[in-house]
Scaffold this motif. Structure first.
Motif, PDB file in Angstrom:
ATOM      1  N   ALA A 180       0.637  -0.974  -0.066  1.00 48.79           N
ATOM      2  CA  ALA A 180       0.014  -0.380  -0.043  1.00 48.79           C
ATOM      3  C   ALA A 180       1.145   1.468  -0.127  1.00 48.79           C
ATOM      4  O   ALA A 180       0.513   2.511  -0.294  1.00 48.79           O
ATOM      5  CB  ALA A 180      -0.879  -0.202   0.595  1.00 48.79           C
ATOM      6  N   PHE A 181       1.958   1.519   0.756  1.00 46.76           N
ATOM      7  CA  PHE A 181       2.419   2.157   0.678  1.00 46.76           C
ATOM      8  C   PHE A 181       3.339   2.968  -0.119  1.00 46.76           C
ATOM      9  O   PHE A 181       3.586   3.300  -0.999  1.00 46.76           O
ATOM     10  CB  PHE A 181       3.788   2.289   1.959  1.00 46.76           C
ATOM     11  N   LEU A 182       3.957   1.754  -1.046  1.00 47.36           N
ATOM     12  CA  LEU A 182       4.091   1.948  -1.882  1.00 47.36           C
ATOM     13  C   LEU A 182       3.787   2.638  -3.142  1.00 47.36           C
ATOM     14  O   LEU A 182       4.559   2.681  -4.005  1.00 47.36           O
ATOM     15  CB  LEU A 182       5.488   0.447  -2.754  1.00 47.36           C
ATOM     16  N   ALA A 183       2.368   2.103  -3.510  1.00 44.04           N
ATOM     17  CA  ALA A 183       1.116   2.389  -4.375  1.00 44.04           C
ATOM     18  C   ALA A 183       1.274   3.481  -4.414  1.00 44.04           C
ATOM     19  O   ALA A 183       0.795   4.788  -5.113  1.00 44.04           O
ATOM     20  CB  ALA A 183       0.123   2.011  -4.385  1.00 44.04           C
ATOM     21  N   GLY A 184       1.600   4.901  -3.217  1.00 46.61           N
ATOM     22  CA  GLY A 184       1.756   5.978  -3.163  1.00 46.61           C
ATOM     23  C   GLY A 184       0.192   6.499  -2.605  1.00 46.61           C
ATOM     24  O   GLY A 184       0.194   7.705  -3.129  1.00 46.61           O
ATOM     25  N   LYS A 185      -0.470   5.214  -2.281  1.00 45.98           N
ATOM     26  CA  LYS A 185      -1.992   6.542  -2.409  1.00 45.98           C
ATOM     27  C   LYS A 185      -2.152   5.956  -1.106  1.00 45.98           C
ATOM     28  O   LYS A 185      -1.986   5.095  -0.305  1.00 45.98           O
ATOM     29  CB  LYS A 185      -3.017   5.223  -2.885  1.00 45.98           C
ATOM     30  N   PRO A 186      -3.125   6.941  -0.345  1.00 46.98           N
ATOM     31  CA  PRO A 186      -4.219   6.487   0.814  1.00 46.98           C
ATOM     32  C   PRO A 186      -4.685   5.497   1.196  1.00 46.98           C
ATOM     33  O   PRO A 186      -5.068   4.548  -0.014  1.00 46.98           O
ATOM     34  CB  PRO A 186      -4.635   7.730   1.338  1.00 46.98           C
ATOM     35  N   TYR A 187      -4.134   4.257   1.979  1.00 45.07           N
ATOM     36  CA  TYR A 187      -5.062   2.950   1.978  1.00 45.07           C
ATOM     37  C   TYR A 187      -5.695   3.191   3.271  1.00 45.07           C
ATOM     38  O   TYR A 187      -4.935   3.666   4.528  1.00 45.07           O
ATOM     39  CB  TYR A 187      -3.986   1.979   2.424  1.00 45.07           C
ATOM     40  N   TRP A 188      -6.418   2.289   3.638  1.00 37.01           N
ATOM     41  CA  TRP A 188      -7.403   1.984   5.117  1.00 37.01           C
ATOM     42  C   TRP A 188      -7.137   0.529   5.199  1.00 37.01           C
ATOM     43  O   TRP A 188      -7.930  -0.290   4.865  1.00 37.01           O
ATOM     44  CB  TRP A 188      -8.970   2.857   4.677  1.00 37.01           C
ATOM     45  N   LEU A 189      -6.574   0.356   6.440  1.00 38.38           N
ATOM     46  CA  LEU A 189      -6.189  -1.092   6.602  1.00 38.38           C
ATOM     47  C   LEU A 189      -7.037  -1.572   7.912  1.00 38.38           C
ATOM     48  O   LEU A 189      -7.511  -0.878   8.664  1.00 38.38           O
ATOM     49  CB  LEU A 189      -5.138  -1.470   7.403  1.00 38.38           C
ATOM     50  N   ARG A 190      -7.940  -2.648   7.860  1.00 31.74           N
ATOM     51  CA  ARG A 190      -8.956  -3.122   8.323  1.00 31.74           C
ATOM     52  C   ARG A 190      -8.838  -4.128   9.959  1.00 31.74           C
ATOM     53  O   ARG A 190      -8.001  -4.958   9.773  1.00 31.74           O
ATOM     54  CB  ARG A 190     -10.237  -3.815   7.817  1.00 31.74           C
ATOM     55  N   VAL A 191      -9.089  -3.066  10.779  1.00 28.55           N
ATOM     56  CA  VAL A 191      -8.179  -4.020  12.317  1.00 28.55           C
ATOM     57  C   VAL A 191      -9.887  -3.671  13.021  1.00 28.55           C
ATOM     58  O   VAL A 191     -10.861  -3.433  12.897  1.00 28.55           O
ATOM     59  CB  VAL A 191      -7.295  -3.103  12.967  1.00 28.55           C
ATOM     60  N   ASN A 192      -9.119  -4.545  14.085  1.00 34.55           N
ATOM     61  CA  ASN A 192     -10.154  -4.889  15.563  1.00 34.55           C
ATOM     62  C   ASN A 192      -9.768  -3.852  16.520  1.00 34.55           C
ATOM     63  O   ASN A 192      -8.792  -3.319  16.523  1.00 34.55           O
ATOM     64  CB  ASN A 192      -9.547  -6.045  15.921  1.00 34.55           C
ATOM     65  N   SER A 193     -11.228  -3.245  16.922  1.00 31.59           N
ATOM     66  CA  SER A 193     -10.695  -2.061  17.542  1.00 31.59           C
ATOM     67  C   SER A 193     -11.322  -2.627  19.493  1.00 31.59           C
ATOM     68  O   SER A 193     -11.060  -1.911  19.928  1.00 31.59           O
ATOM     69  CB  SER A 193     -11.604  -0.439  17.524  1.00 31.59           C
ATOM     70  N   GLY A 194     -11.751  -3.329  19.216  1.00 28.96           N
ATOM     71  CA  GLY A 194     -12.477  -4.193  20.070  1.00 28.96           C
ATOM     72  C   GLY A 194     -11.806  -5.157  21.409  1.00 28.96           C
ATOM     73  O   GLY A 194     -11.422  -6.143  20.775  1.00 28.96           O
ATOM     74  N   GLY A 195     -11.808  -4.495  22.489  1.00 31.37           N
ATOM     75  CA  GLY A 195     -10.902  -5.548  23.575  1.00 31.37           C
ATOM     76  C   GLY A 195     -11.823  -6.910  23.808  1.00 31.37           C
ATOM     77  O   GLY A 195     -11.594  -8.158  23.341  1.00 31.37           O
ATOM     78  N   GLY A 196     -13.009  -7.028  23.920  1.00 35.59           N
ATOM     79  CA  GLY A 196     -13.832  -8.188  24.227  1.00 35.59           C
ATOM     80  C   GLY A 196     -14.955  -8.593  23.310  1.00 35.59           C
ATOM     81  O   GLY A 196     -14.868  -9.961  22.777  1.00 35.59           O
ATOM     82  N   ARG A 197     -15.037  -7.574  21.939  1.00 31.82           N
ATOM     83  CA  ARG A 197     -15.791  -8.430  20.741  1.00 31.82           C
ATOM     84  C   ARG A 197     -15.072  -8.151  19.781  1.00 31.82           C
ATOM     85  O   ARG A 197     -14.335  -5.972  19.030  1.00 31.82           O
ATOM     86  CB  ARG A 197     -17.209  -8.251  20.881  1.00 31.82           C
TER      87      ARG A 197
END
Length: 87
Positions: free
Chosen positions: A30-47
């Motif tokens: 993503a970084f080498l493509a030179g465009k902003p990229y959105w990485l999907r992650v988990n932000s919940g501790g229990g769910r």
């Protein structure tokens, strides 16, 4: 289960079922493509709660390889692995 933690903007997020290497490859591509990229992650501790982290130049991003605790803790001061002169 494999889990990789990500520190972004001072907050911790995680990705399950992914290897450290696969995430590094995704972020590098993503970084080498030179465009902003959105990485999907988990932000919940229990769910699972989706969060999307913007990957772009100038945004601090750290990947932590979380390993299960299977043995004694290592005293970093004793084995020389921790070098305060580097900090």
């Amino acid at each position: 289960m494999i889990r990789v933690d990500i520190v972004y903007g001072g907050a911790e997020y995680s990705l399950g079922g992914r290897s450290l290497e696969s995430i590094q490859t995704e972020v590098e591509t993503a970084f080498l493509a030179g465009k902003p990229y959105w990485l999907r992650v988990n932000s919940g501790g229990g769910r699972f709660e989706d969060a999307y982290l913007l990957i772009a130049p100038g945004i601090p991003f750290a990947i932590l390889n979380v390993k299960p605790h299977n043995g004694p803790d290592i005293d970093l001061e004793v084995d020389g692995a921790f070098n305060q002169d580097v900090l």
